[in-house]
Design an enzyme around this catalytic site. Structure first.
Site, PDB file in Angstrom:
ATOM      1  N   ASP A 123       0.801  -1.223   0.000  1.00 60.49           N
ATOM      2  CA  ASP A 123       0.000   0.000   0.000  1.00 60.49           C
ATOM      3  C   ASP A 123       0.832   1.270   0.000  1.00 60.49           C
ATOM      4  OD1 ASP A 123       0.952   0.148   2.606  1.00 60.49           O
ATOM      5  OD2 ASP A 123      -0.986  -0.247   3.558  1.00 60.49           O
ATOM      6  N   GLY A 124       2.170   1.147   0.060  1.00 64.01           N
ATOM      7  CA  GLY A 124       3.018   2.324   0.010  1.00 64.01           C
ATOM      8  C   GLY A 124       3.007   3.169   1.267  1.00 64.01           C
ATOM      9  N   ARG A 184      22.384   3.273  -4.458  1.00 67.25           N
ATOM     10  CA  ARG A 184      22.671   2.037  -3.747  1.00 67.25           C
ATOM     11  C   ARG A 184      23.531   1.117  -4.603  1.00 67.25           C
ATOM     12  NH1 ARG A 184      17.184   1.501  -0.977  1.00 67.25           N
ATOM     13  NH2 ARG A 184      16.187   3.492  -1.431  1.00 67.25           N
ATOM     14  N   ASP A 255      20.409  -3.662  -1.790  1.00 69.69           N
ATOM     15  CA  ASP A 255      19.637  -2.452  -2.078  1.00 69.69           C
ATOM     16  C   ASP A 255      19.572  -1.538  -0.861  1.00 69.69           C
ATOM     17  OD1 ASP A 255      17.891  -4.771  -1.272  1.00 69.69           O
ATOM     18  OD2 ASP A 255      16.433  -3.159  -1.011  1.00 69.69           O
ATOM     19  N   ASP A 265      17.424   3.457   6.039  1.00 69.26           N
ATOM     20  CA  ASP A 265      16.279   2.555   5.899  1.00 69.26           C
ATOM     21  C   ASP A 265      16.223   1.547   7.041  1.00 69.26           C
ATOM     22  OD1 ASP A 265      13.933   1.690   4.879  1.00 69.26           O
ATOM     23  OD2 ASP A 265      14.794   0.494   3.265  1.00 69.26           O
TER      24      ASP A 265
END
Length: 463
Positions: A123-124, A184, A255, A265
């Site tokens: 769903d982002g 990356r 990544d 992240d």
């Protein structure tokens, strides 16, 4: 004096092969939960009022003279050693680029800002708990001197999200991070996958010029080798920083390794209470691939994937030589990171190596938490045989004799060190989830920054 705002959207120089224009999600609410005024002042955005923060970092209205539209970056990557060509920015995008007070190019990039062409079935979105955890991770790592992205803004967005790994529905958020580039290893892997050697050379030049402030040459092969050398050094420092901080990233896929060696992240991260080589952060890391002591191995493996990509544009033997030399770079970086966190005067490679080896033996004894040992022995001070009678600590006291530095900040007189263990994180979240009490979160951020100030003050004090 605050820095001026200096927009510099260099990513556009790469061209459309590297990204996809996207639209941010419309959110029903924009409730500010964390605004990093400290970093806003360093990039010329320190004069924003609450409405302007919301406009740019929840609704993502473009910043002046910056990217006209957000860009989802394209990349591939190995995820737990399995190659995945179906990933890219799936719930985030590059929002803006600008210069800081040291003239370095920074990215403002998002997490939880809506779907992109790479979202697949997701769903982002980002949970509020996930955003809170990233704030805590980045603040703690920054205070400990680890090369990390910084959380720039966190807004609660008023949606209810369903997640399978936590009680649902749960609250939603959108986060903006600031960091030195989001290129990356996986970005190069995508280009290699499609055989785009011209774009590999273009990306090498971009990274040298904009992320390492080095002038590219007219020799693409030499540039690629130079970039690999720089990335090798940066990732060695990153791996060393993780161990000295007692930190487990949790998902060191290719990544998730930035070309700058900057950590970013943060999903299932944890700080290890003690020096446990097998300590893992992710419940799905069943084989301990990214366990605490295996993080250098994981980063080195990812670096080897970059070498394979760059071998398409430069000679393989020099790349192999640099890759073979990474372990030595990491060991040197680890000794330096341990000495720095301990707060004693660096004297030289051999002497620092001996002290760091003795310190590691004490940490590996697991007779105290990582945070407690570094706190008690800060500046090379010996807390005494009554508190640390075990042989590894008596050896540490002997190794530190004559290396002491003053510790003057009031933080070092506290009863307990500032830490960030999972029970603390869960308690902070429980206060928010159960009664919308943000005081424990705000107090923890203030405590972390106070610790960072103490470490900075002692580092600059005369020996």
């Amino acid at each position: 004096m605050p820095a001026p705002y200096r927009p510099d959207p260099k990513i556009l120089d790469l061209g459309p092969d590297f990204y996809d224009p996207v639209e941010p999600a419309p959110f029903p609410k924009a409730i500010p939960r964390f605004l990093n005024q400290r970093w806003a002042a360093r990039v010329g955005l320190g004069e924003f009022d609450d409405a302007t923060w919301a406009a740019h970092f929840c609704r993502f209205e473009p910043l002046l003279q910056n990217l006209p539209q957000p860009l989802a970056l394209r990349y591939h990557g190995h995820q737990f050693r399995v190659y995945n060509p179906d990933i890219g920015d799936g719930r985030g995008f590059l929002f803006a680029q600008l210069r800081d007070d040291r003239n370095r190019l920074l990215d403002l990039a998002t997490k939880g800002s809506g779907t992109t062409p790479y979202s697949r079935t997701a769903d982002g979105r980002l949970t509020l708990k996930g955003g809170l955890r990233e704030v805590l991770a980045t603040e703690m790592l920054e205070a400990l001197g680890v090369n990390t992205s910084k959380t720039f803004a966190l807004f609660e967005t008023g949606e209810e999200l369903v997640r399978g790994d936590e009680p649902s529905p749960t609250r939603s958020a959108v986060l903006t991070r600031i960091g030195y580039g989001h290129i990356r290893i996986g970005t190069f892997q995508r280009l290699a996958f499609f055989g785009e050697t011209d774009n590999i050379n273009k990306l090498v030049r971009y990274c040298l010029a904009n992320l390492y402030a080095e002038q590219p040459s007219n020799d693409p092969a030499a540039d690629a080798l130079r970039l690999f050398d720089l990335v090798s050094a940066a990732t060695a420092n990153l791996a060393a920083g993780f161990l000295a901080a007692g930190f487990v990233h949790g998902v060191l896929n290719s990544d998730n390794i930035a070309i700058t060696g900057e950590s970013f992240d943060y999903g299932p991260w944890r700080f290890a209470p003690d020096w446990d080589p097998d300590f893992t952060a992710a419940y799905f890391d069943h084989h301990g691939l990214y366990a605490f002591a295996r993080q250098p191995e994981a980063i080195h493996w990812d670096l080897a994937q970059l070498a394979g990509c760059l071998a398409m544009v430069t000679d393989a033997p020099p790349l192999s030589d640099l890759l073979d030399g990474w372990s030595e770079r990491f060991e040197t970086a680890l000794f330096q990171a341990l000495i720095k966190r301990l707060g004693v005067s660096p004297l030289g490679t051999d002497q620092d190596r001996a002290v760091a080896a003795t310190l590691m033996a004490a940490l590996q004894s697991r007779l105290g938490t990582i945070d407690r040992i570094f706190f008690d022995w800060r500046g090379g001070r010996d807390p005494g045989a009554s508190r640390y009678p075990a042989p590894p600590f008596r050896a540490l006291a002997a190794a530190l004799r004559g290396r002491e530095r003053p510790v003057t900040h009031p933080y070092w007189a506290d009863l307990e060190p500032c830490s960030m263990h999972i029970d603390e994180v869960e308690a902070i979240w429980a206060a928010i989830a159960e009664r919308d009490d943000w005081n424990p979160f705000e107090s923890k951020v203030a405590a972390i920054r106070r610790m960072g100030e103490a470490m900075d003050a002692d580092a600059s004090a005369p020996a």
